[in-house]
Design a protein around this motif. Structure first.
Motif, PDB file in Angstrom:
ATOM      1  N   UNK A 183       0.740  -1.241  -0.147  1.00 35.80           N
ATOM      2  CA  UNK A 183       0.045   0.123  -0.005  1.00 35.80           C
ATOM      3  C   UNK A 183       0.812   1.371   0.170  1.00 35.80           C
ATOM      4  N   UNK A 184       1.831   1.066   0.662  1.00 39.47           N
ATOM      5  CA  UNK A 184       3.029   2.499   0.863  1.00 39.47           C
ATOM      6  C   UNK A 184       3.720   2.655  -0.594  1.00 39.47           C
ATOM      7  N   UNK A 185       4.074   1.392  -0.928  1.00 39.08           N
ATOM      8  CA  UNK A 185       4.723   1.757  -2.238  1.00 39.08           C
ATOM      9  C   UNK A 185       3.937   2.176  -3.554  1.00 39.08           C
ATOM     10  N   UNK A 199      15.068   6.922  -3.030  1.00 37.75           N
ATOM     11  CA  UNK A 199      15.594   6.715  -1.810  1.00 37.75           C
ATOM     12  C   UNK A 199      15.149   7.708  -0.629  1.00 37.75           C
ATOM     13  N   UNK A 200      14.246   8.595  -0.987  1.00 37.15           N
ATOM     14  CA  UNK A 200      13.360   9.184  -0.046  1.00 37.15           C
ATOM     15  C   UNK A 200      12.262   8.467   0.536  1.00 37.15           C
ATOM     16  N   UNK A 201      11.989   7.193   0.019  1.00 42.14           N
ATOM     17  CA  UNK A 201      11.162   6.229   0.598  1.00 42.14           C
ATOM     18  C   UNK A 201      11.709   5.364   1.866  1.00 42.14           C
ATOM     19  N   UNK A 202      12.968   5.331   1.963  1.00 43.93           N
ATOM     20  CA  UNK A 202      13.812   4.627   2.854  1.00 43.93           C
ATOM     21  C   UNK A 202      13.200   4.707   4.251  1.00 43.93           C
ATOM     22  N   UNK A 203      13.166   5.928   4.793  1.00 47.92           N
ATOM     23  CA  UNK A 203      12.768   6.128   6.187  1.00 47.92           C
ATOM     24  C   UNK A 203      11.467   5.684   6.452  1.00 47.92           C
ATOM     25  N   UNK A 243      16.621  -3.915   4.897  1.00 51.39           N
ATOM     26  CA  UNK A 243      15.522  -4.385   4.124  1.00 51.39           C
ATOM     27  C   UNK A 243      14.772  -3.232   3.126  1.00 51.39           C
ATOM     28  N   UNK A 244      14.626  -2.066   4.060  1.00 57.46           N
ATOM     29  CA  UNK A 244      14.024  -1.008   3.234  1.00 57.46           C
ATOM     30  C   UNK A 244      14.978  -0.574   1.937  1.00 57.46           C
ATOM     31  N   UNK A 258       9.868   3.261   4.880  1.00 58.45           N
ATOM     32  CA  UNK A 258       9.928   1.858   4.633  1.00 58.45           C
ATOM     33  C   UNK A 258      10.662   1.312   5.944  1.00 58.45           C
ATOM     34  N   UNK A 259      11.648   1.763   6.368  1.00 56.55           N
ATOM     35  CA  UNK A 259      12.245   1.338   7.783  1.00 56.55           C
ATOM     36  C   UNK A 259      11.233   1.186   8.931  1.00 56.55           C
ATOM     37  N   UNK A 260      10.584   2.511   8.892  1.00 56.92           N
ATOM     38  CA  UNK A 260       9.487   2.579   9.943  1.00 56.92           C
ATOM     39  C   UNK A 260       8.592   1.428   9.993  1.00 56.92           C
ATOM     40  N   UNK A 261       8.106   0.755   8.839  1.00 60.97           N
ATOM     41  CA  UNK A 261       7.353  -0.329   8.737  1.00 60.97           C
ATOM     42  C   UNK A 261       7.991  -1.564   8.763  1.00 60.97           C
ATOM     43  N   UNK A 262       9.219  -1.594   8.362  1.00 54.52           N
ATOM     44  CA  UNK A 262       9.877  -3.034   8.137  1.00 54.52           C
ATOM     45  C   UNK A 262      10.698  -3.099   9.525  1.00 54.52           C
TER      46      UNK A 262
END
Length: 527
Positions: A219-221, A229-233, A244-245, A235-239
């Motif tokens: 849902x986030x992607x 790379x702006x999505x890494x924080x 992995x992010x 994704x890190x919060x979710x995973x």
């Protein structure tokens, strides 16, 4: 020739009937059935002896509850002793009493020594009494009996349903059924999300294994081509893992999946959100089940866990049914098919059913699994009976029973001798009594403190009242003094006014005399 009396518990009261000509019929059931439908024939055999109406609807409910439980009330006992022949000691009574409830008959015989019977012949007579009851009671108006039956049926069923609101195990049964259904649905829906979104981003399946996290990440992607790379924080919060992010972002850049239209992505996102909502609701439902089990069966939950305990209650039908089961039945609850298959094929019977999901059996060695299952079933049976029939809810017994199972595991592995069950139960009872004594002491101390505070408050109020009275008295005295002073001043002023008035009169007389002397002098000079 013995006489047969029959007690009929109607919705309006207790009725006692005398059955004549029983020996002539020879207790032939077919003859009784044929005479039941005809009132003229049935009225010759059965006659009303006495009738005791209930005082109120509440009294009727209490009496019927006692009858259903096989207990003779004081009203029923006095009614029977008043209207039946007296039973002489040492002599066989020449009558018998027929009832529909065998348990009630045994209780009446134990208490009053009145011989009771309950058979098909008595039941047929009671069927005829029920059919023609309104004809026997002359004072009944048409429709009164039906109204009383309807009201008593409603109140009786309502009382059974609302037996104990806080300990209703139906909610646990429904919750565990729904929890199992949700687990299956969430699993199948999550697999559908994986399959659907894998057409767009197939590499994500190997990176994210958890179904709930996969739904959140998909849902986030949304569109993999927009991954940066702006999505890494985020994704890190979710995973919960930065590596992995980064791996997800790298896989998105080099993904082999096909592009999806915006409408397709919206549908995938909507379905993923539904899966997430179901997973969140499943967590809330689990918390609700844990809280409900702590209210209904705290000792069973403390011993074997909330999920396994709820499944045992659900499989048995209720906590009362589970408490009635012996430990051997509880041990194989959930393995009925395997049991009957073993009995049919004369093979080995199963050693455990639902209690296999407990952690104790998993920790035991292969040769000790059956032994620990039998011991655990024994402790679960004790815990369920304590939860069902104890007045207060406490987890003390369940915690001690769990300690006993732990000790039994140590005994099987290391040979350490466990404590006896009697000693453990005595320890629990002593601890509970000490806690009750401490609670009473604290309550008494708080009551004493409150009494002291009240006494102090009353004393302070009395002192304030005394001070107010004193101040009022002082004010009254001061007012009186002021009034007396004012009166004295007024009297002094009046006296002064009077004295001034007298002096003025004297001075006036002196002045007139002087004038007369002057006049006389002037007259002499003229002469």
């Amino acid at each position: 020739m013995s006489t047969t009396y029959v007690v009929y518990e109607s919705s309006s009261g207790f009725a006692l009937f005398e059955a004549h000509g029983v020996d002539e019929i020879g207790q032939n059931i077919e003859a009784v059935r044929s005479s039941v439908s005809d009132l003229s024939r049935f009225g010759r055999v059965v006659q009303l002896t006495a009738f005791h109406p209930f005082e109120s609807a509440l009294d009727a409910l209490n009496q019927i509850n006692a009858v259903s439980e096989g207990v003779m009330t004081d009203e029923l006992r006095s009614f029977l002793e008043l209207n039946l022949p007296k039973v002489k000691e040492g002599k066989k009574p020449k009558f018998s009493l027929g009832l529909a409830e065998p348990k009630l008959g045994s209780h009446i015989f134990e208490a009053t020594k009145i011989p009771c019977q309950s058979n098909e012949f008595i039941l047929e007579i009671l069927r005829g009494v029920r059919q023609h009851f309104d004809r026997f009671i002359k004072d009944l108006k048409p429709g009164d009996l039906e109204k009383s039956q309807l009201g008593l049926a409603h109140s009786y069923s309502r009382a059974k349903v609302k037996f104990n609101v806080n300990r209703v195990d139906n909610m646990v049964i429904q919750a565990i059924f729904l929890l199992d259904t949700l687990d299956k649905d969430i699993n199948s829906f999550a697999m559908r999300v994986r399959e659907w979104y894998s057409w767009h981003f197939p590499e994500l399946v190997k990176i994210v294994n958890d179904n709930y996290l996969y739904a959140r990440v998909s849902k986030m992607i949304d569109d993999k081509s927009k991954l940066t790379e702006d999505h890494i924080p985020m994704l890190t919060e979710v995973l919960g893992d930065e590596d992995k992010a980064k791996e997800v972002v790298e896989a998105g850049k080099a993904s082999m999946g096909q592009d999806l239209s915006p409408v397709d992505l919206i549908n995938v996102q909507t379905f993923a959100q539904k899966v997430m909502d179901l997973a969140d609701y499943r967590k809330k439902l689990y918390d609700y089940l844990v809280a409900k089990m702590s209210d209904i069966a705290p000792n069973l939950a403390a011993l074997i866990g909330e999920m396994v305990g709820a499944r045992l209650i659900s499989h048995a039908g209720s906590l009362t049914n589970l408490a009635k089961c012996p430990s051997s039945t509880l041990q194989i609850l959930g393995a009925e098919k395997a049991l009957f298959r073993a009995l049919k094929t004369r093979g080995n019977t199963p050693k455990y059913g639902l209690i296999f999901h407990s952690s104790f059996i998993g920790r035991a060695t292969a040769k000790n699994k059956g032994r620990i299952a039998r011991y655990l079933a024994n402790k679960c049976s004790i815990a369920s009976r304590i939860d069902c029939f104890a007045d207060g809810a406490t987890t003390a017994y369940g915690e001690k029973l769990r300690e006993q199972v732990e000790e039994r595991l140590d005994f099987y592995d290391k040979g350490v001798a466990p404590r006896k069950n009697v000693d453990v139960m005595k320890e629990v009872i002593e601890n509970l009594q000490n806690k009750d004594a401490e609670v009473k002491e604290t309550v008494d101390a708080s009551a004493k403190k409150s009494k002291k505070k009240k006494a102090k408050g009353e004393e302070e109020e009395e002192e304030e009242a005394m001070d107010v009275d004193k101040s009022e008295k002082k004010k009254k005295k001061e007012k009186r003094k002021m009034e007396t002073a004012d009166e004295n001043e007024k009297s002094e002023k009046k006296k002064k006014k009077k004295s001034k008035a007298g002096g003025e009169e004297v001075t006036d007389d002196g002045q007139s005399k002087k004038k007369k002397k002057k006049k006389s002098k002037s007259e002499d000079d003229d002469e």
